[in-house]
Motif scaffolding. Structure first.
Motif: not given
Length: 211
Positions: A110-139
């Motif tokens: 991630s470039d600096m701008r994207a990194l700072i944006s992600a950090l701010n989002q996390v500290l505002d209480g919102e999880p940050f992931f690049p894509d919609n992640i499905s939890e489909n690996n039960q094993a």
């Protein structure tokens, strides 16, 4: 941000730690930044610092054994928001990080701008992931749950076992008797539902990002 945030940066690469320090300072003025370069030093730091607001975690630090380091941290500090910052950016890795309860995943590319944006989002209480992640690996999640039942000492023994150390070597390094190590082995095999050390090591390697 009015209140000062205490943030731990856990990464064994000094150059990247330094770059992350600069990014965090730009994102959060007045942040109290702490650092660790291995899983052991991180656990020691967290014991002394009960009021950490955010952990930025590299998956490939010494002692972390890939994904299992994250599992161990989530077991011991379930209330601590943990964001993985990793060069392993495959969808499978991001999905695993998400399923183990991390609060976010930030690619090291991630470039600096994207990194700072992600950090701010996390500290505002919102999880940050690049894509919609499905939890489909039960094993995989079932395996992670088994690993998470290990005590910190059992986890350490399993890691040393994975490194090819014999009972005598492990006992010497941990300053305990061989009988104690054998007792740990018995408990580890029972919790992981395996019959021997080879099966236990294979299970641990299934959580390793180097696979």
């Amino acid at each position: 941000m009015e209140a000062q945030h205490t943030i731990v940066i856990a990464d064994d690469h000094p150059l990247f730690r330094n770059a992350l320090f600069q990014s965090v300072h730009m994102a959060i003025s007045g942040a109290n930044l702490l650092e660790a370069d291995s899983l052991d030093s991180l656990l020691s730091l967290l014991e002394k610092e009960p009021d950490v607001d955010l952990l930025l975690l590299d998956l490939k630090m010494p002692g972390a054994n890939g994904m299992s380091g994250l599992i161990q941290l989530r077991q011991q500090y379930p209330e601590l928001p943990t964001v993985v910052i990793s060069a392993s950016e495959e969808e499978k890795v991001i999905r695993q990080v998400h399923s183990h309860g991390a609060f976010g995943f930030i690619p090291k590319s991630s470039d600096m701008r994207a990194l700072i944006s992600a950090l701010n989002q996390v500290l505002d209480g919102e999880p940050f992931f690049p894509d919609n992640i499905s939890e489909n690996n039960q094993a995989y999640r079932d395996l992670a749950d088994k690993i998470a039942t290990l005590t910190p000492q059992q986890y350490k023994v399993l890691g040393m076992l994975s490194d090819g150390q014999l009972n005598k070597q492990i006992a010497y390094d941990l300053n305990v008797s061989e009988a104690t190590i054998k007792a740990h082995m018995t408990a580890i095999f029972r919790k992981l539902d395996v019959k021997n050390r080879t099966q236990a090591v294979i299970l641990l390697q299934q959580l390793d990002l180097d696979e």
